[in-house]
Design a protein around this motif. Structure first.
Motif, short mmCIF file in Angstrom:
data_model
loop_
_atom_site.label_atom_id
_atom_site.label_comp_id
_atom_site.label_asym_id
_atom_site.label_seq_id
_atom_site.Cartn_x
_atom_site.Cartn_y
_atom_site.Cartn_z
N MET A 48 0.84 -1.17 0.00
CA MET A 48 0.00 0.00 0.00
C MET A 48 0.89 1.24 0.00
SD MET A 48 -3.15 -0.89 2.55
CE MET A 48 -2.34 -1.83 3.82
N SER A 49 0.56 2.14 -0.90
CA SER A 49 1.37 3.35 -1.01
C SER A 49 0.67 4.55 -0.38
CB SER A 49 1.70 3.66 -2.46
OG SER A 49 0.55 4.11 -3.13
N VAL A 50 1.47 5.51 0.01
CA VAL A 50 0.98 6.74 0.61
C VAL A 50 0.01 7.45 -0.35
CG1 VAL A 50 1.70 9.04 1.36
CG2 VAL A 50 2.98 7.04 2.10
N GLY A 51 0.33 7.43 -1.63
CA GLY A 51 -0.51 8.09 -2.62
C GLY A 51 -1.92 7.54 -2.68
N GLN A 52 -2.10 6.27 -2.33
CA GLN A 52 -3.42 5.66 -2.34
C GLN A 52 -4.30 6.21 -1.22
OE1 GLN A 52 -1.53 1.55 -2.36
NE2 GLN A 52 -3.51 1.14 -3.28
N PHE A 53 -3.70 6.63 -0.13
CA PHE A 53 -4.46 6.96 1.07
C PHE A 53 -4.38 8.40 1.53
CE2 PHE A 53 -3.69 2.41 1.22
CZ PHE A 53 -4.99 1.95 1.40
N CYS A 54 -3.48 9.18 0.95
CA CYS A 54 -3.36 10.56 1.42
C CYS A 54 -4.59 11.38 1.04
CB CYS A 54 -2.09 11.22 0.86
SG CYS A 54 -2.13 11.58 -0.90
N ASN A 55 -4.83 12.41 1.80
CA ASN A 55 -5.93 13.32 1.54
C ASN A 55 -5.47 14.33 0.50
OD1 ASN A 55 -7.96 15.23 1.57
ND2 ASN A 55 -8.17 15.22 3.78
N ARG A 56 -6.15 14.36 -0.62
CA ARG A 56 -5.76 15.24 -1.73
C ARG A 56 -6.30 16.67 -1.54
NH1 ARG A 56 -2.03 12.59 -5.17
NH2 ARG A 56 -2.40 10.38 -4.85
N ASP A 57 -7.28 16.82 -0.68
CA ASP A 57 -7.84 18.14 -0.39
C ASP A 57 -7.03 18.77 0.74
OD1 ASP A 57 -9.91 17.86 -2.28
OD2 ASP A 57 -11.11 16.73 -0.84
N THR A 58 -5.94 19.40 0.37
CA THR A 58 -4.99 19.92 1.34
C THR A 58 -5.19 21.42 1.54
OG1 THR A 58 -3.44 18.26 0.54
CG2 THR A 58 -2.55 19.99 1.91
N VAL A 59 -5.22 21.83 2.79
CA VAL A 59 -5.33 23.24 3.11
C VAL A 59 -3.93 23.85 3.03
CG1 VAL A 59 -5.96 24.90 4.90
CG2 VAL A 59 -7.33 22.83 4.58
N ILE A 60 -3.80 24.93 2.26
CA ILE A 60 -2.49 25.54 2.07
C ILE A 60 -2.50 27.00 2.52
CG2 ILE A 60 -1.85 23.98 0.19
CD1 ILE A 60 -2.43 26.33 -1.76
N LEU A 61 -1.32 27.44 2.89
CA LEU A 61 -1.07 28.85 3.23
C LEU A 61 0.24 29.25 2.59
CD1 LEU A 61 -1.88 28.68 7.05
CD2 LEU A 61 -3.26 29.86 5.33
N ARG A 62 0.52 30.54 2.64
CA ARG A 62 1.80 31.06 2.16
C ARG A 62 2.48 31.78 3.32
NH1 ARG A 62 -0.98 29.98 -2.13
NH2 ARG A 62 0.01 29.48 -4.09
#
Length: 152
Positions: free
Chosen positions: A1-15
């Motif tokens: 199982m890879s991280v890419g399969q389970f990571c949350n793609r809706d990531t909150v970002i800031l600068r």
């Protein structure tokens, strides 16, 4: 199982230049305890740090600083570790444990932000896997009753 399969793609970002107030509002709006600090890069954004709700409490509130006088760049964690989409879950969990982090940004092959994996995500995955294992025990008992019958 890879991280890419389970990571949350809706990531909150800031600068880095975003305000602490903006960070708190974004975390509240999206019901998250962290945001990935990014810089623009060709093809997307590259993670350069992370800021957590704990950072806001410890670095700003506990220090009695004026939130309007501080930016994300002033308090974010710069010692950022990342995971690649193809990294294994177990290896990533070990890296998180060794570094003492509960959240890890996930990057693609170009180093661009692809998502985030949190300890909560890992607990959910493990709980699901353990539930499946428990079902195996029940099925085994059911199969044995059918093939061998009851002793009573």
């Amino acid at each position: 199982m890879s991280v890419g399969q389970f990571c949350n793609r809706d990531t909150v970002i800031l600068r880095k230049e975003d305000s602490i107030i903006d960070a708190a509002k974004v975390m509240r709006e999206f019901h998250v305890g962290s945001a990935i600090v990014v810089e623009d890069s060709t093809g997307g954004v590259k993670p350069v740090g992370i800021v957590t709700d704990r950072d806001l409490v410890v670095e700003i509130l506990a220090a009695e600083l004026d939130p309007s006088a501080v930016t994300i760049g002033d308090i974010m964690s710069y010692d950022l570790i990342t995971a690649h989409e193809e990294d294994g879950l177990w290896e990533t969990l070990q890296r998180m444990r060794i570094k003492g982090v509960r959240r890890i940004p996930v990057v693609d092959q170009q180093g661009l932000l692809a998502g985030i994996l949190t300890s909560d995500d890992l607990l959910e995955i493990l709980a699901s896997e353990l539930t499946e294992l428990v079902k195996v025990i029940g099925k085994e008992q059911e199969r044995e009753r059918k093939t061998r019958g009851s002793l009573t």
